[in-house]
Design a protein around this motif. Structure first.
Motif, mmCIF file in Angstrom:
data_model
loop_
_atom_site.group_PDB
_atom_site.id
_atom_site.type_symbol
_atom_site.label_atom_id
_atom_site.label_comp_id
_atom_site.label_asym_id
_atom_site.label_seq_id
_atom_site.Cartn_x
_atom_site.Cartn_y
_atom_site.Cartn_z
ATOM 1 N N LEU A 215 0.922 -1.167 0.025
ATOM 2 C CA LEU A 215 0.183 -0.126 -0.033
ATOM 3 C C LEU A 215 0.919 1.288 -0.062
ATOM 4 O O LEU A 215 0.520 2.207 -0.889
ATOM 5 N N ALA A 216 1.786 1.154 0.754
ATOM 6 C CA ALA A 216 2.835 2.436 0.641
ATOM 7 C C ALA A 216 3.412 2.734 -0.507
ATOM 8 O O ALA A 216 3.889 3.997 -0.833
ATOM 9 N N LYS A 217 3.577 1.676 -1.176
ATOM 10 C CA LYS A 217 4.107 1.972 -2.579
ATOM 11 C C LYS A 217 3.243 2.059 -3.739
ATOM 12 O O LYS A 217 3.529 2.268 -5.041
ATOM 13 N N MET A 218 1.895 2.155 -3.542
ATOM 14 C CA MET A 218 0.854 2.359 -4.470
ATOM 15 C C MET A 218 0.767 4.268 -4.713
ATOM 16 O O MET A 218 0.099 4.843 -3.923
ATOM 17 N N VAL A 219 1.601 4.447 -5.699
ATOM 18 C CA VAL A 219 1.592 5.847 -6.054
ATOM 19 C C VAL A 219 1.259 5.839 -7.729
ATOM 20 O O VAL A 219 1.829 5.202 -8.136
ATOM 21 N N PRO A 220 0.104 6.535 -8.028
ATOM 22 C CA PRO A 220 -0.731 7.556 -7.361
ATOM 23 C C PRO A 220 -1.885 7.024 -6.841
ATOM 24 O O PRO A 220 -2.841 7.830 -6.491
ATOM 25 N N GLU A 221 -2.125 5.715 -6.904
ATOM 26 C CA GLU A 221 -3.354 5.110 -6.492
ATOM 27 C C GLU A 221 -3.634 5.654 -4.943
ATOM 28 O O GLU A 221 -5.184 6.012 -4.575
ATOM 29 N N LEU A 222 -2.743 5.818 -4.058
ATOM 30 C CA LEU A 222 -2.879 6.285 -2.926
ATOM 31 C C LEU A 222 -2.017 7.719 -2.881
ATOM 32 O O LEU A 222 -0.909 7.628 -2.743
ATOM 33 N N ARG B 288 12.053 -0.699 15.480
ATOM 34 C CA ARG B 288 10.959 -1.792 15.061
ATOM 35 C C ARG B 288 9.762 -1.869 16.053
ATOM 36 O O ARG B 288 8.645 -1.789 15.763
ATOM 37 N N PHE B 289 10.361 -2.294 17.467
ATOM 38 C CA PHE B 289 9.190 -2.734 18.518
ATOM 39 C C PHE B 289 8.485 -1.479 18.791
ATOM 40 O O PHE B 289 6.909 -1.764 19.173
ATOM 41 N N TYR B 290 8.994 -0.332 18.719
ATOM 42 C CA TYR B 290 8.251 0.899 19.172
ATOM 43 C C TYR B 290 8.115 1.706 18.260
ATOM 44 O O TYR B 290 8.025 3.095 18.400
ATOM 45 N N SER B 291 7.890 1.326 16.910
ATOM 46 C CA SER B 291 7.482 2.273 15.857
ATOM 47 C C SER B 291 6.610 3.309 16.150
ATOM 48 O O SER B 291 5.497 2.918 16.559
ATOM 49 N N PRO B 292 7.050 4.818 16.082
ATOM 50 C CA PRO B 292 6.205 5.679 16.436
ATOM 51 C C PRO B 292 4.927 6.208 15.470
ATOM 52 O O PRO B 292 4.012 6.489 15.943
ATOM 53 N N VAL B 293 5.453 5.928 14.211
ATOM 54 C CA VAL B 293 4.533 6.820 13.147
ATOM 55 C C VAL B 293 3.668 5.812 12.452
ATOM 56 O O VAL B 293 3.937 4.752 11.923
ATOM 57 N N THR B 294 1.981 6.331 12.326
ATOM 58 C CA THR B 294 1.339 5.763 11.554
ATOM 59 C C THR B 294 0.872 6.917 10.595
ATOM 60 O O THR B 294 0.628 8.349 10.966
ATOM 61 N N MET B 295 0.785 6.674 9.134
ATOM 62 C CA MET B 295 0.597 7.847 8.452
ATOM 63 C C MET B 295 -0.762 7.561 7.541
ATOM 64 O O MET B 295 -1.207 6.426 7.522
ATOM 65 N N GLY B 296 -1.618 8.842 7.228
ATOM 66 C CA GLY B 296 -2.513 8.486 6.451
ATOM 67 C C GLY B 296 -2.411 8.773 4.954
ATOM 68 O O GLY B 296 -1.552 9.462 4.419
ATOM 69 N N ARG B 297 -3.073 7.884 4.197
ATOM 70 C CA ARG B 297 -3.325 8.272 2.621
ATOM 71 C C ARG B 297 -4.533 8.309 2.186
ATOM 72 O O ARG B 297 -5.630 7.725 2.938
ATOM 73 N N ARG B 298 -5.040 8.830 0.956
ATOM 74 C CA ARG B 298 -6.239 8.857 0.593
ATOM 75 C C ARG B 298 -6.250 8.167 -0.826
ATOM 76 O O ARG B 298 -5.637 8.656 -1.740
ATOM 77 N N THR B 299 -7.355 7.085 -1.034
ATOM 78 C CA THR B 299 -7.284 6.627 -2.401
ATOM 79 C C THR B 299 -7.752 7.492 -3.352
ATOM 80 O O THR B 299 -9.058 8.150 -3.227
ATOM 81 N N SER B 300 -7.322 7.612 -4.574
ATOM 82 C CA SER B 300 -7.560 8.293 -5.666
ATOM 83 C C SER B 300 -8.407 7.666 -6.650
ATOM 84 O O SER B 300 -8.911 8.003 -7.493
ATOM 85 N N GLU B 301 -8.543 6.312 -6.375
ATOM 86 C CA GLU B 301 -9.328 5.220 -7.237
ATOM 87 C C GLU B 301 -9.526 4.086 -6.155
ATOM 88 O O GLU B 301 -8.850 4.008 -5.446
ATOM 89 N N ILE C 94 8.402 5.851 -1.956
ATOM 90 C CA ILE C 94 8.970 6.966 -2.187
ATOM 91 C C ILE C 94 8.690 8.079 -1.018
ATOM 92 O O ILE C 94 9.679 9.296 -0.876
ATOM 93 N N HIS C 95 8.076 7.796 -0.105
ATOM 94 C CA HIS C 95 8.007 8.711 0.956
ATOM 95 C C HIS C 95 8.569 8.274 2.285
ATOM 96 O O HIS C 95 8.237 8.746 3.276
ATOM 97 N N ARG C 96 9.519 7.256 2.026
ATOM 98 C CA ARG C 96 10.259 7.008 3.207
ATOM 99 C C ARG C 96 10.916 8.125 3.901
ATOM 100 O O ARG C 96 11.261 9.071 3.102
#
Length: 412
Positions: free
Chosen positions: A59-66, A292-305, A356-358
């Motif tokens: 899902l993170a690599k789905m560009v531009p779908e997300l 790894r164990f305490y990964s702090p970040v969750t990001m949002g994406r919006r589906t374009s399709e 790409i957003h790493r």
């Protein structure tokens, strides 16, 4: 949007702000992976939550779908969005935090402008400052034999390092910290607060940019202002405002949460703490394991399709949560995923994202964690969390301790 009723079914009604989930989300991820790896909820504006490593990666690599134009984990009500767009400052200060909040092609050239400043070689320029900062902070409380490890240490380091990087006044660190919390923590449930402090931050950086346009130097801000887009056009100063906004928002809470989580771990796991005292050569692998164990970040994406994944159709316009923390606990990817293994030999975690957003600032984050933790252990090797039941955590966009009472033998 702000329904706080108890969760009856995590498959169809999860709540990322549920107190139990914020304190320890791992049991929920384990349950969902086995029966509903792509969960859905209408809470907080509605979203989908993947829990498997391979799915989050895909899902993170789905560009531009997300699209990355909407990176928060909650959605503002329509009336709030309309109010924002009616604000005369909206066009002036905008909402971008390039490159993280942009899709190609803008993402590509804005990231290109940032990367040279965050290479391993470039971040080394901040080592001495960060070391002196860590020592100075510890000097302030080491005689007391106790400290709030979150508020008095972890939270103090990233804002000052970012201020040093940007060439702005580090004495405003408490303001910066409050601003960021109002965007990524307090403002997630109160969009009006988020909008207010988005405006405060952008106004501040607009003034910084205008000052550097009038008085350019060889620093970070002037370097961005001298950049060009992919067509060789001068960069819009308001784009630089957005890029500076990103440094503050993305570079503070994420790293202080990682440092604080590490201190919490060692303050509640005596054997691991003693091992790090005895084997400091483990710090490189230990930091990766803590990330790894305490990964702090969750990001949002919006589906374009419409997006299909694991037999689930995620409709166009839906919010998808890039659950990097959950992916990093997937037993199909990591042996004994719910144990911290300080010398884990193979650790392909995605705490810094994927695709790409790493995270462009991962080298700086690692440097800050390394110095903050090594310095603490060199000066305070014997410590513990004094009141575990009083530790408080923030969750949602960024998870980490906000109050962390620690005690240790007094030096004075």
């Amino acid at each position: 949007m702000t329904d706080t009723a108890p969760v009856d079914d995590w498959d169809t009604d999860y709540d990322i702000f549920d107190p139990g989930y914020v304190t320890d989300p791992a049991p929920v991820w384990e349950e969902l992976r086995s029966q509903c790896p792509i969960a859905h909820s209408e809470r907080w504006g509605g979203s989908y939550l993947p829990t498997k490593y391979d799915d989050v990666q895909a899902l993170a690599k789905m560009v531009p779908e997300l699209s990355s134009r909407d990176i928060l984990v909650t959605s503002s009500p329509p009336e709030v969005i309309e109010e924002l767009r009616a604000d005369p400052d909206f066009e002036k200060y905008g909402t971008n935090a390039a490159p993280i909040s942009e899709d190609p092609p803008i993402h590509g050239w804005t990231r290109r402008l940032l990367l040279p400043h965050f290479s391993p070689q470039a971040v080394e320029a901040h080592r001495q400052y960060t070391q002196e900062l860590a020592d100075r902070l510890i000097d302030e409380f080491i005689d007391a034999g106790k400290v709030d490890g979150a508020g008095q240490y972890a939270q103090q380091i990233p804002p000052r390092v970012i201020a040093h990087l940007l060439g702005i006044d580090e004495s405003r660190v408490d303001e910066f910290t409050h601003w960021v919390r109002c965007i990524l923590e307090l403002g997630l449930a109160k969009p009006e607060l988020r909008i207010e402090y988005r405006r405060v931050i952008r106004k501040f950086f607009h003034e910084v940019v205008e000052e550097k346009r009038a008085n350019p130097d060889d620093g970070f801000v002037s370097s961005l202002l001298a950049g060009t887009d992919d067509h060789g056009n001068p960069i819009d100063p308001m784009m630089v405002v957005g890029m500076l906004n990103l440094q503050l928002i993305a570079g503070i809470d994420t790293t202080w949460s990682s440092i604080g989580s590490a201190l919490w771990h060692f303050g509640t796991h005596t054997d691991d703490r003693k091992r790090m005292v005895a084997e400091p050569e483990l710090w490189p692998s230990a930091i990766e394991e803590l990330l790894r164990f305490y990964s702090p970040v969750t990001m949002g994406r919006r589906t374009s399709e419409d997006v299909e994944i694991r037999g689930v159709t995620i409709p166009k316009g839906s919010k998808v949560l890039m659950n990097f923390p959950g992916a990093n606990r997937d037993p199909e990817m990591f042996e004994r995923p719910d144990d911290v293994i300080l010398d884990r030999p193979h650790n392909r975690h995605i705490a810094f994202g994927a695709g790409i957003h790493r995270c462009a600032g991962s080298n700086l984050a690692r440097l800050e964690m390394d110095i903050a933790l090594r310095t603490w252990f060199e000066r305070i090797p014997d410590f513990e969390v004094s009141e575990p039941d009083q530790v408080t955590w923030a969750g949602g966009q960024v998870r980490g301790p906000r109050y962390l009472p620690i005690r240790f033998p007094s030096i004075g």
